[in-house]
Design an enzyme around this catalytic site. Structure first.
Site, PDB file in Angstrom:
ATOM      1  N   HIS A 165       0.896  -1.156   0.000  1.00 37.50           N
ATOM      2  CA  HIS A 165       0.000   0.000   0.000  1.00 37.50           C
ATOM      3  C   HIS A 165       0.933   1.204   0.000  1.00 37.50           C
ATOM      4  O   HIS A 165       1.892   1.252   0.773  1.00 37.50           O
ATOM      5  CB  HIS A 165      -0.885   0.045   1.248  1.00 37.50           C
ATOM      6  CG  HIS A 165      -1.612   1.350   1.383  1.00 37.50           C
ATOM      7  ND1 HIS A 165      -2.775   1.622   0.682  1.00 37.50           N
ATOM      8  CD2 HIS A 165      -1.321   2.464   2.087  1.00 37.50           C
ATOM      9  CE1 HIS A 165      -3.166   2.852   0.974  1.00 37.50           C
ATOM     10  NE2 HIS A 165      -2.299   3.375   1.821  1.00 37.50           N
ATOM     11  N   CYS A 188      -4.477   1.541  -4.729  1.00 39.73           N
ATOM     12  CA  CYS A 188      -3.784   2.678  -4.121  1.00 39.73           C
ATOM     13  C   CYS A 188      -2.472   2.990  -4.821  1.00 39.73           C
ATOM     14  O   CYS A 188      -2.081   4.154  -4.919  1.00 39.73           O
ATOM     15  CB  CYS A 188      -3.533   2.402  -2.637  1.00 39.73           C
ATOM     16  SG  CYS A 188      -2.567   0.902  -2.358  1.00 39.73           S
TER      17      CYS A 188
END
Length: 158
Positions: free
Chosen positions: A40, A112
């Site tokens: 992430h 993301c």
């Protein structure tokens, strides 16, 4: 800084491992390939951390639900002003296809890290490292990737 110089702002990428080390242990068994993490990422600029979590979010750097970043990448400096950046984020939020809305999130094709890549391109004209950005395709191309895709579908972790 002289009067003729435009101010610049540092740009960093915070890299987190959503698996907390488990991907490195279990990926060879499940996928048949080695991966270091389930990444992430977020962009830190103007003393704020910008990321995707049920839409476009911002917070004080290092205070998100993702914990402590496993690494911080220095991406250089931008001359884009905070106001121009906010206009850009507003365009992303309000674009007709709502690509960065939580409904359009896709763990493999629109996650993301793709958002981070778009922000980096806008701010510094650089891309997120391939080891992070292309990991979902590497997973899908693994011996068991197609099974994982069917199991997960367009899973939304947020």
């Amino acid at each position: 800084m002289t009067q003729d110089e435009e101010p610049s702002f540092k740009v960093k990428v915070y890299v987190y491992d959503l698996s907390h080390g488990l991907a490195a242990v279990y990926a060879p068994l499940i996928l048949g390939i080695n991966i270091d993490a389930i990444y992430h990422t977020s962009v830190v600029v103007y003393d704020k951390e910008h990321y995707i979590s049920e839409g476009i979010k911002r917070s004080t750097p290092g205070t998100t639900k993702y914990g402590t970043p496993r690494e911080v990448l220095d991406m250089g400096e931008t001359f884009v002003t905070p106001d121009i950046f906010e206009d850009f984020l507003d365009e992303l939020r309000n674009h007709e296809d709502l690509k960065y809305d939580s409904v359009k999130y896709d763990i493999f094709d629109n996650n993301c890290n793709h958002f981070t890549d778009v922000l980096l391109d806008f701010l510094v004209g650089k891309n997120l490292e391939d080891r992070i950005l292309k990991l979902p395709q590497q997973v899908l191309n693994s011996p068991n990737g197609h099974i994982l895709r069917q199991m997960i579908g367009s899973y939304q972790p947020y």
